[in-house]
Write a protein that holds these residues in place. Structure first.
Motif, PDB file in Angstrom:
ATOM      1  N   VAL A   1       1.175  -1.271   0.002  1.00  0.00           N
ATOM      2  CA  VAL A   1       0.393  -0.179  -0.047  1.00  0.00           C
ATOM      3  C   VAL A   1       0.835   0.909   0.112  1.00  0.00           C
ATOM      4  O   VAL A   1       0.534   2.446  -0.717  1.00  0.00           O
ATOM      5  CB  VAL A   1      -0.896   0.268   1.356  1.00  0.00           C
ATOM      6  N   GLY A   2       1.826   0.927   0.900  1.00  0.00           N
ATOM      7  CA  GLY A   2       2.743   2.396   0.703  1.00  0.00           C
ATOM      8  C   GLY A   2       3.441   3.547  -0.242  1.00  0.00           C
ATOM      9  O   GLY A   2       3.399   4.359  -0.625  1.00  0.00           O
ATOM     10  N   CYS A   3       4.141   1.462  -0.951  1.00  0.00           N
ATOM     11  CA  CYS A   3       4.744   1.593  -2.195  1.00  0.00           C
ATOM     12  C   CYS A   3       3.878   2.307  -3.408  1.00  0.00           C
ATOM     13  O   CYS A   3       3.595   2.971  -3.924  1.00  0.00           O
ATOM     14  CB  CYS A   3       4.862   0.514  -2.876  1.00  0.00           C
ATOM     15  N   GLY A   4       2.041   0.946  -3.956  1.00  0.00           N
ATOM     16  CA  GLY A   4       1.306   2.231  -3.899  1.00  0.00           C
ATOM     17  C   GLY A   4       1.285   3.760  -4.014  1.00  0.00           C
ATOM     18  O   GLY A   4       0.993   4.576  -5.226  1.00  0.00           O
ATOM     19  N   VAL A   5       1.171   4.254  -2.822  1.00  0.00           N
ATOM     20  CA  VAL A   5       0.467   5.248  -2.490  1.00  0.00           C
ATOM     21  C   VAL A   5       2.036   6.754  -3.272  1.00  0.00           C
ATOM     22  O   VAL A   5       1.703   7.531  -3.690  1.00  0.00           O
ATOM     23  CB  VAL A   5       0.304   5.832  -1.372  1.00  0.00           C
ATOM     24  N   TRP A   6       3.050   6.027  -2.784  1.00  0.00           N
ATOM     25  CA  TRP A   6       4.241   6.743  -3.646  1.00  0.00           C
ATOM     26  C   TRP A   6       4.189   6.892  -4.906  1.00  0.00           C
ATOM     27  O   TRP A   6       4.911   7.746  -5.163  1.00  0.00           O
ATOM     28  CB  TRP A   6       5.590   6.257  -2.463  1.00  0.00           C
ATOM     29  N   MET A   7       4.319   5.573  -5.680  1.00  0.00           N
ATOM     30  CA  MET A   7       3.732   5.799  -7.523  1.00  0.00           C
ATOM     31  C   MET A   7       2.906   6.691  -7.595  1.00  0.00           C
ATOM     32  O   MET A   7       3.138   6.937  -8.410  1.00  0.00           O
ATOM     33  CB  MET A   7       3.973   4.140  -7.257  1.00  0.00           C
TER      34      MET A   7
END
Length: 326
Positions: A305-311
């Motif tokens: 989820v964190g990687c998706g938000v940053w992406m």
């Protein structure tokens, strides 16, 4: 007595009389007073004429300002586009019922697919909402943008037809009918609606203003403003429309130039944005067990989820950097 002295005296007397006549006759006859009265009356007349010209100029500027203010107020009132408006902008003939029926079908399809692939009811619910509300709106927006670009590319040619027709002596309404019959789509259908609105009794300015509701671009807005101002203040319509056509063509050249210059940045942004999911997909295909921790543990899900938000943040920032408004 000498005759020379007598003649000199007579000449002196005549000269003195002429000088006295030249000096005192205008005053005695009232000519000077009449001239002074004419000057007194002429000065206020010139002042009044200058004041009248200034008042007419101010009234003209006031009419232009009021026209622009009315158009701005109408634009603010049209800021919220309804579903029917979006369908009309896309050039479709759907009804509201057909739109929501398509949304329900897409929502059910997405929900079933996500339920079969993930087995998670939350994901299925999110997919249903996206299919119901997101996909039909995105589809209409996509069709509307494509139709608008075709309109912008063809609109200057329609303006040139109007300019040549007016210069050759044709009425403006006849020029609009020529475009409605012979222009390329979607300009042809949009001007046909303008002609039909006039046939039903709607004024030309209101019919041209409604063009911006169906085709919300700056070019259509400029056209409505030009006609509204010309109707209220007068002027050379052919010259004004010729200038508008030139401005629209220059805007298109600038847009194409910016697009060609920014293609490298867009390609770089696409490559950078697609690398993480592409690498993750290749790793999952080659070594499925290597990424199980990301999907079956709480820490892995939080990391995803964190990687998706940053992406998503990175993609939005790059999109903002490479998109230019003209």
């Amino acid at each position: 007595m000498d005759y020379g002295q007598i003649a000199a005296a007579i000449l002196a007397a005549v000269s003195a009389g002429g000088i006295a006549y030249a000096l005192f006759y205008p005053r005695l006859s009232g000519q000077a007073r009449a001239e002074q009265r004419r000057r007194e009356f002429a000065a206020p007349a010139a002042i009044r004429a200058a004041a009248d010209r200034e008042a007419q100029s101010q009234a003209r500027r006031g009419q232009v300002a009021q026209s622009l203010k009315d158009i701005e107020n109408r634009e603010k009132a049209r800021h919220k586009v309804t579903i029917e408006g979006r369908i009309e902008q896309a050039g479709l003939s759907w009804s509201r019922k057909q739109y929501w029926l398509l949304g329900v079908v897409l929502g059910i399809v997405m929900a079933v697919v996500l339920l079969l692939t993930s087995g998670n009811w939350v994901v299925m619910l999110v997919g249903f909402v996206v299919g119901l509300l997101g996909l039909p709106r995105w589809y209409l927006s996509h069709l509307g943008k494509k139709r608008m670009m075709r309109f912008i590319n063809e609109f200057p040619n329609a303006l040139d037809v109007i300019v040549r027709g007016i210069k050759s002596g044709l009425p403006l309404n006849d020029c609009l009918r020529i475009i409605a019959n012979e222009a390329q789509e979607p300009v042809k259908s949009e001007f046909r609606l303008i002609v039909e609105a006039q046939t039903l009794g709607l004024p030309l300015t209101d019919a041209a203003t409604k063009l911006y509701e169906r085709m919300p671009c700056a070019e259509a807005n400029f056209f409505g403003i030009v006609l509204a101002i010309q109707q209220k203040t007068g002027g050379n319509l052919a010259e004004t429309l010729a200038n508008l056509s030139r401005v629209i063509r220059e805007r298109r050249k600038m847009r194409d130039k910016i697009k060609s210059v920014s293609m490298e940045a867009k390609a770089s942004a696409a490559i950078i944005g697609s690398l993480p999911p592409a690498v993750a997909g290749l790793v999952y295909l080659t070594s499925p067990g290597y990424m199980d921790a990301l999907f079956y543990t709480d820490a892995g899900r939080i990391a995803l989820v964190g990687c998706g938000v940053w992406m998503l943040i990175g993609v939005l920032v790059m999109r903002k950097m490479i998109n230019f408004q003209i």
